[in-house]
Scaffold this active site. Structure first.
Site, PDB file in Angstrom:
ATOM      1  CE  LYS A 168      -3.089   2.866   0.324  1.00  0.00           C
ATOM      2  NZ  LYS A 168      -4.435   3.123   1.583  1.00  0.00           N
ATOM      3  CE  LYS A 236      -1.668   7.762   6.793  1.00  0.00           C
ATOM      4  NZ  LYS A 236      -3.229   6.794   7.392  1.00  0.00           N
TER       5      LYS A 236
END
Lengths: 291, 291
Positions: A168, A236
């Site tokens: 991811k 993030k």
């Protein structure tokens, strides 16, 4: 199946809805928000109580500390885990902490998969999410019928926990740098007096072709920065990638630079913009706006 | 039509071949190499002599100084240009110098199009080049039948000369940053213990999808660095983009960083590698090789 689902946000709610529609019974715990309208789920008092009632516990939470709290906290999932229960973390969090969470889950008698997704809210609603999984073949086979209810492009990336999260983050690295690529190219062309819409069209047939040129390029030209996927979340994710890279002892110069441009967007009040809003930081560096 | 074609290299030779097959008569001048085998063309002594014999003069040369020499030199194209003749520069060169070359061509009584291409040697041979054009509608219409013999995706990007070159540099910016994106992501995933081939496959269905992930990602995994498109040429193109950006007064931080990684490849002896060889610079920064 009796499924615990913790984290009914913009992604979690439609994912949970698909599980209910497939005939599963949901148990959840509410934190800040009420139960999403129309969702059939039993509400209990704590993550521990969710685990006590479930064969599979799915987490879909914002960040690593949220998973740590819900999993390892005093009234956390592991405190109530049934023997042999399967924890599936579909949040995007640290691959390194993921290995620790998987260890703790196994120590509590359970099994663990990390299974972050891409495809955003649109993919969650349409049940077309890409799901990237780390864990054993056996646990993957057990979870696959649930994944197939929520997504389409489902891959067991590696047998070690954290492989899904690593994949991811690789996705987030590519998407961020592709956004920067398109933004630099369109601001450059526009500053030189070209119509960025014509340039985008001319480039779509060749090696510059990408989903980002298609989707995010169009957003930049149309000044359509309502999310989509928020810059602060992508910021993030790149921080997670850079932290992991530092721990592994490697450099990611392009990722670091893209993350800094996202930080510049946040500094200018763009934290809640779609990540295609990265173009604004480059417009600032060019003294020239596309739109 | 009587066409002058100057620059019969790896790109120019197959492009010229398509023009001959379409029934045009070619005139050329030889510099370093003999006439490509099988190509029917009249060879004359200088660019001036080429222009004296041609209605249209096509240039396909390595860099800006080559175009300056062939066009403006003592026995150059402009010295022999027929009234109303059309100069089409299909090289990838400076958009800023292009405006100057167009000006000089008009002063000599001719017309000018900048029409750089993408698609590489494969596209040149298959007559599937993307052609990005700067110039007037009328000149574009005049050249279109020739472009259609050499390419497929043909766009008049802008009416000012240099627009085609600007669009080509925008293409090179995107391709370079997309290569860096894929390289950082795959080295990151591989260093974390994942199989980069599985990661590439998992990411192909989502927002990370791109021609570069498909083609160059596969090359990185297969360690297949025979060109293709040479790093030293892409390094030159990024330098053109950075020079233009400086003249225009704007910053391209990602492009600058990708250009430095290409410079690192050149420093390590990789100048002649395919541009997907950029991954080697990142492997150096990671102390870890994909292959």
């Amino acid at each position: 199946m009796q499924i615990g689902f913790i984290g009914l946000g913009v992604m979690g709610a439609p994912m949970a809805e698909h599980l209910v529609q497939a005939g599963h019974r949901l148990v959840t715990v509410l934190n800040r928000a009420p139960l999403p309208e129309g969702l059939a789920a039993q509400v209990v008092a704590s993550p521990r109580a969710v685990a006590e009632a479930s064969e599979v516990v799915i987490l879909m939470l914002p960040d690593t500390p949220d998973v740590a709290r819900v999993l390892l906290g005093e009234a956390g999932v592991l405190a109530g885990l049934r023997p042999g229960a399967l924890v599936i973390d579909m949040s995007t969090i640290s691959p390194i902490e993921t290995a620790r969470f998987a260890e703790a889950t196994r120590a509590a008698g359970g099994a663990y998969l990390d299974a972050p997704v891409s495809g955003g809210q649109v993919g969650a609603k349409a049940a077309t999410l890409t799901i990237m999984v780390g864990g054993t073949e056996a646990d993957f086979a057990r979870a696959l019928p649930l994944f197939e209810v929520m997504g389409k492009n489902i891959t067991l990336v590696g047998e070690a926990n954290g492989a899904g999260q690593t994949c991811k983050l690789a996705n987030q690295i590519i998407v961020a740098l592709n956004i920067e690529a398109v933004a630099e190219a369109l601001v450059f062309a526009s500053k030189a007096g070209c119509d960025p819409a014509k340039v985008r069209t001319a480039l779509m047939g060749g090696f510059a072709a990408s989903r980002v040129l298609e989707v995010h390029g169009e957003r930049m030209i149309a000044r359509s920065f309502a999310p989509g996927f928020r810059i602060k979340l992508h910021q993030k994710d790149l921080s997670l990638a850079l932290d992991s890279a530092r721990v592994m002892g490697m450099a990611l110069p392009g990722t670091a630079s893209a993350q800094q441009l996202m930080s510049a967007c946040v500094a200018q009040g763009g934290a809640e913009d779609d990540h295609s809003g990265l173009v604004r930081a480059l417009e600032g560096l060019a003294g020239h706006s596309l739109g």
